[in-house]
Design a protein around this motif. Structure first.
Motif: not given
Length: 424
Positions: A230-232, A245-250, A254-256
């Motif tokens: 969800g989101g980042r 984890v917190e992703l660098p972009a939404r 990016y999650a994959v």
């Protein structure tokens, strides 16, 4: 003495090209003319070998992710941060760190590699691990068909000496085991997303279908799998561990990519892989340049959303939870054939303030057919940026710029952020 002269000459060429702004592949071309085995000889020094990152989309982001994960575990990492992914570009990136004695102090190299040169570079660099992200419709004017691109990546992957990491959800790249036959080396690991995550995505992951004959393989277990998103924020299972984890972009893409990076880092590090360091690395990770990067813009800020083809644009649009308040769309001749723009669903936008670049009128026409109002068409990028600057600051939001690669670099340079090589 010849090696010393080659590096000195390359360094001087690199200094000269950077004086005029940005990087260049010419220094790498020059050093390889004088020292033909420059890439092979320098790369043989790295104790943990070389990791290749291949794919139609996400190479720069995932190269950045893998590099930061390995650094968080204490490894010295050499990478090609400017996205220079051809042989001469990689040689130029090496020149930024190699000593005049020909030493490059690193434990491992994580390299973004152009698919068309992947096999040649694999023969030069002998990668231990090859990560294949996806095969999507991209640069058909150059490659003609997606199956051809997949074959380039698959042919390079089987040259890995230890590990192949591939996308379980990609119909073409998930078939790599058939290339290996009964061979047990390199081993094959997978990354992907759970059924529930995929079902919740409006357009899925947009990987190219496999139209070739052949029995559909059973869906294997994934070493890295997105369990929620969800989101980042994303929850990723890595082997027997689960990390948030917190992703660098939404965006789901990016999650994959993060799942792919986690799986790759685990294979490189073996028993040294530590989930606490993974969480710390993602928590402090900046976006790869232009990919969700936020840059000061006077008293405001602008978020760059880079795309290079239909799938990347669509996945970035899908990442928007609400229509952005202020939008610029920039596309130029760096993307010669934009016929794919008619396959993109623009429902995530309710307007575009400025369309710019050499393809601006074509983009404006497509947006008109999609029912998305365009306020201004201004082909000149610098004038378009000033039009965006003149707009009042959006409340509780930032200006959002959709840009192809070339327009991203020009816009960053205009805003005073020309040096890509220091971004990672």
């Amino acid at each position: 003495m010849r090696r010393f002269f080659a590096i000195l000459l390359g360094r001087l060429a690199r200094f000269a090209t950077r004086l005029r702004g940005g990087g260049s592949a010419f220094p790498g071309y020059l050093v390889r003319k004088v020292w033909p085995r420059f890439i092979e000889d320098v790369s043989s020094q790295w104790g943990h070998g070389v990791v290749f990152v291949l794919g139609s989309n996400g190479k720069s982001t995932t190269t950045h992710m893998v590099s930061e994960l390995l650094r968080a575990h204490g490894l010295r990492v050499f990478t090609n941060p400017s996205g220079a992914n051809l042989p001469q570009g990689i040689a130029s990136a090496m020149l930024s760190e190699v000593t005049l004695a020909g030493k490059l102090p690193a434990d491992v190299a994580v390299l973004e590699v152009d698919e068309a040169f992947a096999v040649d570079l694999a023969r030069l660099l002998s990668p231990r691990t090859v990560l294949m992200l996806n095969c999507q419709v991209d640069q058909l004017y150059r490659f003609y068909e997606t199956e051809r691109v997949a074959d380039m990546m698959l042919d390079a992957s089987v040259l890995a000496s230890e590990h192949i990491v591939t996308n379980r959800e990609d119909p073409l790249l998930s078939q790599v085991q058939s290339r290996l036959g009964s061979k047990s080396v390199p081993d094959v690991s997978y990354f992907g997303a759970s059924d529930s995550v995929l079902a919740a995505s409006k357009h899925g992951l947009l990987n190219a279908p496999d139209f070739r004959d052949g029995a559909e393989a059973a869906r294997p277990a994934a070493l890295g799998e997105v369990r929620s998103f969800g989101g980042r924020e994303a929850t990723i299972a890595v082997g027997g561990d689960v990390v948030s984890v917190e992703l660098p972009a939404r965006g789901l893409h990016y999650a994959v990519d993060a799942a792919a990076a986690c799986a790759t880092a685990r294979l490189v590090l073996g028993d040294g892989f530590d989930t606490k360091r993974v969480v710390q690395a993602f928590g402090s990770m900046r976006p790869a340049y232009g990919r969700g990067e936020v840059i000061p813009f006077g008293d405001e800020s602008v978020e760059f959303v880079m795309f290079k083809n239909g799938p990347s644009l669509q996945l970035n649009l899908d990442s928007l939870s609400t229509p952005p308040k202020q939008v610029m769309f920039a596309l130029d001749e760096g993307t010669p054939d934009i016929s794919w723009i008619y396959d993109v669903d623009f429902d995530a936008l309710d307007h575009v303030d400025v369309v710019t670049g050499e393809k601006s009128w074509q983009v404006a026409l497509r947006l008109a057919y999609a029912g998305v109002p365009v306020t201004t068409v201004e082909p000149d990028l610098e004038k378009a940026i000033e039009l965006m600057r003149a707009l009042p600051a959006p409340e509780h939001d930032r200006k959002l710029w959709f840009v192809n690669y070339e327009q991203m670099m020009l816009a960053r340079k205009y805003l005073g952020f020309a040096d890509l090589e220091t971004r990672l």
